[in-house]
Design a protein around this motif. Structure first.
Motif, PDB file in Angstrom:
ATOM      1  N   LEU A 416      23.453   1.362  12.181  1.00  0.00           N
ATOM      2  CA  LEU A 416      23.238   0.600  10.944  1.00  0.00           C
ATOM      3  C   LEU A 416      21.786   0.733  10.513  1.00  0.00           C
ATOM      4  O   LEU A 416      20.902   1.040  11.324  1.00  0.00           O
ATOM      5  N   ALA A 417      21.542   0.453   9.227  1.00  0.00           N
ATOM      6  CA  ALA A 417      20.177   0.453   8.693  1.00  0.00           C
ATOM      7  C   ALA A 417      19.387  -0.678   9.374  1.00  0.00           C
ATOM      8  O   ALA A 417      19.981  -1.517  10.071  1.00  0.00           O
ATOM      9  N   PRO A 418      18.074  -0.749   9.152  1.00  0.00           N
ATOM     10  CA  PRO A 418      17.309  -1.846   9.778  1.00  0.00           C
ATOM     11  C   PRO A 418      17.901  -3.228   9.487  1.00  0.00           C
ATOM     12  O   PRO A 418      17.873  -4.116  10.338  1.00  0.00           O
ATOM     13  N   VAL A 419      18.450  -3.400   8.286  1.00  0.00           N
ATOM     14  CA  VAL A 419      19.048  -4.691   7.932  1.00  0.00           C
ATOM     15  C   VAL A 419      20.409  -4.435   7.277  1.00  0.00           C
ATOM     16  O   VAL A 419      20.531  -3.561   6.422  1.00  0.00           O
ATOM     17  N   ALA A 420      21.435  -5.175   7.703  1.00  0.00           N
ATOM     18  CA  ALA A 420      22.775  -4.968   7.129  1.00  0.00           C
ATOM     19  C   ALA A 420      23.503  -6.308   6.974  1.00  0.00           C
ATOM     20  O   ALA A 420      23.546  -7.117   7.899  1.00  0.00           O
ATOM     21  N   PHE A 421      24.070  -6.516   5.799  1.00  0.00           N
ATOM     22  CA  PHE A 421      24.770  -7.756   5.459  1.00  0.00           C
ATOM     23  C   PHE A 421      26.153  -7.772   6.124  1.00  0.00           C
ATOM     24  O   PHE A 421      26.861  -6.765   6.115  1.00  0.00           O
ATOM     25  N   TYR A 422      26.548  -8.915   6.653  1.00  0.00           N
ATOM     26  CA  TYR A 422      27.886  -8.999   7.259  1.00  0.00           C
ATOM     27  C   TYR A 422      28.367 -10.449   7.324  1.00  0.00           C
ATOM     28  O   TYR A 422      27.566 -11.387   7.323  1.00  0.00           O
ATOM     29  N   VAL A 423      29.677 -10.615   7.377  1.00  0.00           N
ATOM     30  CA  VAL A 423      30.269 -11.940   7.547  1.00  0.00           C
ATOM     31  C   VAL A 423      30.974 -11.957   8.896  1.00  0.00           C
ATOM     32  O   VAL A 423      31.909 -11.191   9.126  1.00  0.00           O
ATOM     33  N   TRP A 424      30.533 -12.823   9.777  1.00  0.00           N
ATOM     34  CA  TRP A 424      31.092 -12.863  11.135  1.00  0.00           C
ATOM     35  C   TRP A 424      31.972 -14.109  11.255  1.00  0.00           C
ATOM     36  O   TRP A 424      31.491 -15.231  11.169  1.00  0.00           O
ATOM     37  N   GLY A 425      33.244 -13.902  11.475  1.00  0.00           N
ATOM     38  CA  GLY A 425      34.170 -15.024  11.614  1.00  0.00           C
ATOM     39  C   GLY A 425      34.362 -15.393  13.076  1.00  0.00           C
ATOM     40  O   GLY A 425      34.394 -14.525  13.942  1.00  0.00           O
ATOM     41  N   ASN A 426      34.443 -16.671  13.350  1.00  0.00           N
ATOM     42  CA  ASN A 426      34.695 -17.120  14.720  1.00  0.00           C
ATOM     43  C   ASN A 426      35.496 -18.414  14.653  1.00  0.00           C
ATOM     44  O   ASN A 426      34.941 -19.510  14.669  1.00  0.00           O
ATOM     45  N   ALA A 427      36.800 -18.247  14.561  1.00  0.00           N
ATOM     46  CA  ALA A 427      37.662 -19.416  14.392  1.00  0.00           C
ATOM     47  C   ALA A 427      37.686 -20.311  15.635  1.00  0.00           C
ATOM     48  O   ALA A 427      38.043 -21.474  15.548  1.00  0.00           O
ATOM     49  N   THR A 428      37.302 -19.766  16.795  1.00  0.00           N
ATOM     50  CA  THR A 428      37.389 -20.575  18.019  1.00  0.00           C
ATOM     51  C   THR A 428      36.249 -21.581  18.113  1.00  0.00           C
ATOM     52  O   THR A 428      36.377 -22.604  18.771  1.00  0.00           O
ATOM     53  N   GLY A 429      35.121 -21.270  17.497  1.00  0.00           N
ATOM     54  CA  GLY A 429      33.953 -22.144  17.601  1.00  0.00           C
ATOM     55  C   GLY A 429      33.204 -21.955  18.909  1.00  0.00           C
ATOM     56  O   GLY A 429      32.179 -22.595  19.142  1.00  0.00           O
ATOM     57  N   ASP A 430      33.696 -21.073  19.775  1.00  0.00           N
ATOM     58  CA  ASP A 430      33.023 -20.840  21.058  1.00  0.00           C
ATOM     59  C   ASP A 430      31.825 -19.908  20.816  1.00  0.00           C
ATOM     60  O   ASP A 430      31.959 -18.879  20.155  1.00  0.00           O
ATOM     61  N   PRO A 431      30.635 -20.266  21.387  1.00  0.00           N
ATOM     62  CA  PRO A 431      29.444 -19.443  21.110  1.00  0.00           C
ATOM     63  C   PRO A 431      29.544 -18.015  21.648  1.00  0.00           C
ATOM     64  O   PRO A 431      28.842 -17.129  21.179  1.00  0.00           O
ATOM     65  N   GLU A 432      30.436 -17.794  22.614  1.00  0.00           N
ATOM     66  CA  GLU A 432      30.597 -16.424  23.118  1.00  0.00           C
ATOM     67  C   GLU A 432      31.067 -15.507  21.983  1.00  0.00           C
ATOM     68  O   GLU A 432      30.678 -14.348  21.905  1.00  0.00           O
ATOM     69  N   ASN A 433      31.908 -16.074  21.110  1.00  0.00           N
ATOM     70  CA  ASN A 433      32.432 -15.272  20.007  1.00  0.00           C
ATOM     71  C   ASN A 433      31.509 -15.278  18.786  1.00  0.00           C
ATOM     72  O   ASN A 433      31.847 -14.684  17.771  1.00  0.00           O
ATOM     73  N   SER A 434      30.383 -15.956  18.862  1.00  0.00           N
ATOM     74  CA  SER A 434      29.401 -15.849  17.765  1.00  0.00           C
ATOM     75  C   SER A 434      28.110 -15.261  18.339  1.00  0.00           C
ATOM     76  O   SER A 434      27.953 -14.035  18.347  1.00  0.00           O
ATOM     77  N   THR A 435      27.248 -16.096  18.887  1.00  0.00           N
ATOM     78  CA  THR A 435      25.974 -15.598  19.426  1.00  0.00           C
ATOM     79  C   THR A 435      26.218 -14.490  20.462  1.00  0.00           C
ATOM     80  O   THR A 435      25.536 -13.469  20.452  1.00  0.00           O
ATOM     81  N   GLY A 436      27.178 -14.718  21.331  1.00  0.00           N
ATOM     82  CA  GLY A 436      27.442 -13.779  22.428  1.00  0.00           C
ATOM     83  C   GLY A 436      27.680 -12.362  21.943  1.00  0.00           C
ATOM     84  O   GLY A 436      26.883 -11.458  22.195  1.00  0.00           O
ATOM     85  N   HIS A 437      28.778 -12.174  21.230  1.00  0.00           N
ATOM     86  CA  HIS A 437      29.146 -10.805  20.876  1.00  0.00           C
ATOM     87  C   HIS A 437      28.364 -10.253  19.687  1.00  0.00           C
ATOM     88  O   HIS A 437      28.363  -9.047  19.473  1.00  0.00           O
ATOM     89  N   THR A 438      27.699 -11.109  18.913  1.00  0.00           N
ATOM     90  CA  THR A 438      26.870 -10.595  17.819  1.00  0.00           C
ATOM     91  C   THR A 438      25.594  -9.973  18.383  1.00  0.00           C
ATOM     92  O   THR A 438      25.078  -9.001  17.843  1.00  0.00           O
ATOM     93  N   MET A 439      25.093 -10.538  19.471  1.00  0.00           N
ATOM     94  CA  MET A 439      23.755 -10.175  19.915  1.00  0.00           C
ATOM     95  C   MET A 439      23.685  -9.494  21.284  1.00  0.00           C
ATOM     96  O   MET A 439      22.633  -8.969  21.638  1.00  0.00           O
ATOM     97  N   PHE A 440      24.756  -9.523  22.049  1.00  0.00           N
ATOM     98  CA  PHE A 440      24.699  -8.939  23.393  1.00  0.00           C
ATOM     99  C   PHE A 440      24.727  -7.407  23.279  1.00  0.00           C
ATOM    100  O   PHE A 440      25.705  -6.826  22.795  1.00  0.00           O
ATOM    101  N   GLY A 441      23.675  -6.777  23.720  1.00  0.00           N
ATOM    102  CA  GLY A 441      23.487  -5.333  23.538  1.00  0.00           C
ATOM    103  C   GLY A 441      24.659  -4.441  23.897  1.00  0.00           C
ATOM    104  O   GLY A 441      25.082  -3.614  23.086  1.00  0.00           O
ATOM    105  N   PRO A 442      25.259  -4.583  25.087  1.00  0.00           N
ATOM    106  CA  PRO A 442      26.348  -3.674  25.467  1.00  0.00           C
ATOM    107  C   PRO A 442      27.587  -3.769  24.565  1.00  0.00           C
ATOM    108  O   PRO A 442      28.423  -2.865  24.577  1.00  0.00           O
TER     109      PRO A 442
END
Lengths: 520, 335
Positions: A416-442
């Motif tokens: 991706l370019a240095p900055v890219a717009f996106y909408v991340w849905g996480n119906a569970t409300g669990d942070p693993e499915n938001s912060t976790g998978h959005t930011m975890f490098g692997p």
């Protein structure tokens, strides 16, 4: 002399008069006749008609990851657990459930008694075991999620035990998330997958009366539903993919409820005395992915990029209040929401940081910002507004528009370019499915991969202490946001429009569930 | 009619389809967008992506993938849709009747209206009727089908509640399909109310598609008739004392229809592929809508299947049009 002049000169004789009045009468009467027939022919069936955004890709709800179609699936199938409108997880097929060992490698559940499938079979532990086994079997798209369950044992007619091969902290959240549906073992095995796709049988509140691909899904209330039959006996999901067509549907009275209409139309429909409009904040976080490439490797540039955005102005003027300014990756309804997290609109500090990094309005930092145009409401307009704000502090961003398929491909390849717009849905409300998978490098879905962030998030994927897990996610989010490794923008609101006499409670995870609706 | 000619045309058809399949296959694999990545949730690892790629055969070189696909297609297997997880040909055959029904009715309307207005305009040349005919032609040509669609939805659906604006039949009807053509199926089941509902649901989308084509037919029929009525045999017919109606409708129209048939044949093919916007506006469950979903989700097997079927229809219609010439004008011979 033209024809009208000729006519005026000659005057209208009896024959002409009769000819034209006769033609007029025939036209008028056939018009009203047609109108009468039209009323008869397209009169909506009694019940509820929903102008829905998308068709069902397949009736194999267990083998799909499309969040938008959970609503029709949930009408037909029950899940292990479910959610309240505010995302709180509550029992469904699992009456009681939880880990029964300290290491959280054993999960046990008691099944609600008296649940029947649409074909009359009783739902038992065998069906639950069958569903878990199928979810983790070869070729299923969520195999790698459910693969964590090593074995499911039937411990009684209404109880099961799962042995996990590794800690699976978000298991509870996944029980009511994508692909988690209970199928009838006996029926599925007797008809096979093809037969099941042709005639799906679940234990949900509605049975499938008719499904025409690309057109509509007609549902009839299941009389033996364990929570009691639905108050609305017949519900129809009409697949109307075009937003303006959905507006026409609700305005013409052909449908009773619709969603995801254009912002301007939503405001206009709100003035219609027969309709009710609700802008429901939903579990979609709109943000900019930041890639760890030049010039975003400089902490000061990233933070300045975030500080230069006036989120409140964007929500008010571009989105016309169809969003809520957001300063983190978790919405207020999420488990790890941190209300203290705040990014001020501070162009002066942004300019100062950029100056320290060697940039100015005359020598702006240059990068590309990628966005979709029309994938979600006002995406391109929001990015245009942000680019305008950046320009004022010395950031010269070039907008690159692409379609969502290209975004996924580039993100998976970390291109991706240095900055890219996106909408991340996480119906569970669990942070693993938001912060976790959005930011975890692997994860192939994150763009930021640096050791410091991975060291914060990696251990949380197997953290067994729930309270500690939430606190650690909050502090990881604090670190990530304040270092500009992601740029949150706003929480999306879903525009819902429905007839005034329809009673419903909007769900924060976008669900449209006729079972919980009724006519006033 | 020469059988050798038909055989030759069938060979051309096969080579055209082969060419279309190669171009589509290779273009789809080089454009951005990976269907496998779109299938998986955020939690998927790179390994998961690779495994699924291998499962769908996307890990092989493109020529090898094409070879496998072609071999399967020749055996009637178009593969399984990645997004919908169903047999591609079944999905196409479910939707094809809806689009064919719409396009056939639209073409019928365009032909009837176009020939009628064009012919009457010639008979009433330089009168207000002729000018109205020209106005219809100009409007039809200058306003695209989707805009007609939106105007019809707005005025006839939303403002006046005159005609239905979405779907193929009212939701109160449950129809067990036989042919997939709702007009035919309702009649076969003696369901006249259902037939009327299906008919009413067809009016707006069919007219939206038909109006631009009507304009083309008006123009072509007018110019053809103007040519034909200068011919000696028409002069002879007039000298024989035949009425103007008989001269135009019986003697002139048949020869004037040849260029119209060509245009309508070509346009039919374009309409089949061009129904997309109209199908979306009217939520018409046809091939166009299916194609859009397939493209958005990068459902490669489905896109290939849809393109191939549309190309097949296009070449078949062209062949039929060519063969029709010989019926309309026996002087035309193919060798």
């Amino acid at each position: 002399m033209n024809n009208w002049e000729k006519l005026g000169k000659k005057g209208i004789d009896r024959r002409t008069f009769l000819k034209y009045t006769g033609t007029g009468a025939v036209a008028l009467s056939s018009g009203s006749l047609l109108r009468g027939f039209a009323r008869e022919a397209f009169a909506a069936e009694e019940g509820l008609t929903i102008a829905f955004t998308t068709d069902i890709p397949s009736w194999d709800a267990m083998n799909s990851v499309f969040p938008t179609v959970q609503s029709p699936w949930k009408c037909v199938f029950d899940q292990f657990t479910t959610q309240e409108p505010n995302l709180k997880i509550i029992p469904e097929v699992f009456r009681d459930y939880g880990y029964t060992d300290k290491a959280k490698l054993r999960f046990e559940a008691d099944i609600q008694k008296g649940i029947k499938f649409h074909n009359g079979d009783e739902l038992t532990a065998e069906d639950v075991k069958f569903s878990f086994d199928r979810m983790k079997s070869e070729g299923m798209v969520l195999q790698f999620i459910w693969g964590a369950i090593e074995e499911t044992k039937v411990t009684g007619k209404y109880s099961i035990r799962c042995e996990l091969s590794k800690p699976f902290p978000s298991l509870i959240a996944w029980l009511c998330f994508l692909g988690s549906y209970v199928y009838p073992k006996k029926y599925f095995e007797s008809v096979g997958l093809e037969g099941f796709l042709r005639k799906p049988v679940g234990s949900g509140p509605y049975t499938v009366a008719e499904y025409i691909k690309g057109s509509h899904l007609k549902l009839t209330a299941f009389k033996d539903y364990w929570r009691g039959p639905a108050k609305i006996e017949r519900a129809t999901f009409k697949f109307v993919t075009e937003p303006t067509s959905r507006v026409a549907e609700i305005e013409s009275g052909s449908s009773d409820l619709t969603l995801e209409v254009p912002v301007e139309e939503f405001v206009r429909l709100g003035k219609n005395p027969n309709l009710k409009t609700v802008a429901q904040p939903v579990s979609d976080v709109v943000h900019f992915f930041v890639n760890d490439i030049e010039p975003m490797l400089d902490d000061r540039v990233r933070v300045a990029t975030s500080l230069a955005i006036d989120r409140k102005a964007i929500v008010k003027y571009v989105l016309q209040d169809m969003g809520v300014p957001l300063y983190g990756l978790n919405c207020p309804e999420y488990l790890a929401y941190n209300p203290d997290l705040y990014i001020p609109y501070d162009p002066i500090t942004a300019e100062r940081l950029l100056s320290a990094a060697g940039y100015s309005k005359d020598n702006p930092v240059k990068f590309t910002v990628q966005t979709t145009n029309g994938f979600v409401a006002k995406d391109f307009e929001v990015v245009q507004a942000v680019v305008g704000m950046w320009k004022k502090v010395g950031i010269d961003a070039k907008i690159e528009v692409y379609d969502i398929a290209k975004h996924y491909e580039l993100r998976a390849a970390d291109q991706l370019a240095p900055v890219a717009f996106y909408v991340w849905g996480n119906a569970t409300g669990d942070p693993e499915n938001s912060t976790g998978h959005t930011m975890f490098g692997p994860s192939p879905h994150s763009t930021w991969d640096t050791e410091d962030v991975d060291a914060l998030l990696g251990p949380l994927l197997s953290e067994g202490d729930e309270e500690k897990r939430m606190e650690l996610y909050k502090s990881a989010e604090w670190y990530i946001v304040n270092h500009g490794m992601v740029i949150p923008l706003y929480q999306r609101k879903m525009p819902l429009v429905y007839k005034k006499n329809l009673k419903l409670t909007p769900y924060a995870n976008n669900w449209i569930l006729p079972y919980y609706m009724e006519w006033a | 009619m020469n059988l050798k000619y038909i055989f030759k045309r069938l060979l051309y058809m096969a080579s055209t389809l082969f060419g279309v399949s190669i171009i589509t296959f290779f273009i789809l694999r080089v454009i951005p967008g990976n269907p496998i990545v779109m299938m998986l949730p955020p939690q998927a690892t790179q390994q998961d992506i690779l495994e699924l790629k291998a499962q769908y055969g996307f890990d092989k070189p493109i020529p090898v993938q094409y070879g496998i696909w072609l071999k399967n297609v020749v055996q009637g297997d178009f593969g399984v849709s990645i997004h919908m997880k169903q047999n591609v040909m079944e999905l196409i055959m479910e939707r094809l009747p809806a689009t064919l029904e719409l396009v056939l009715v639209a073409t019928g309307i365009a032909l009837l209206l176009g020939i009628f207005i064009g012919t009457v305009s010639i008979m009433k040349k330089d009168t207000i009727v002729d000018k109205l005919g020209s106005l219809v032609a100009v409007l039809g040509l200058s306003i695209p089908d989707f805009l007609w669609g939106l105007l019809f939805v707005l005025f006839l659906g939303v403002f006046w509640h005159f005609l239905p604006i979405s779907g193929r039949i009212a939701s109160m009807y449950t129809l067990e399909t036989i042919t997939g053509f709702f007009l035919v199926d309702t009649l076969l089941r003696f369901d006249f109310k259902g037939f009327y509902s299906a008919f009413l649901h067809l009016i707006l989308p069919a007219f939206s598609l038909a109006l631009p084509l009507t304009a083309i037919v008006i123009r072509v029929i007018k110019s053809s008739l103007l040519e034909v009525i200068k011919e000696d045999y028409i002069l002879l017919a007039r000298v024989k004392g035949l009425s103007e109606k008989a001269v135009v409708f019986i003697h002139s129209l048949r020869n004037a229809l040849i260029p119209t048939t060509t245009i309508v044949g070509v346009q039919f093919g374009f309409l089949m592929g061009g129904t997309v916007l109209v199908e979306i506006i009217y939520s018409w469950p046809g091939l166009g809508k299916l194609a859009v979903t397939a493209i958005i989700t990068r459902d490669l097997p489905l896109i290939q299947g849809v393109v191939l079927v549309l190309a097949l229809i296009f070449v078949i219609v062209n062949l039929v049009v060519d063969l029709l010439y010989t019926f309309m004008n026996p002087k035309i011979r193919y060798g």
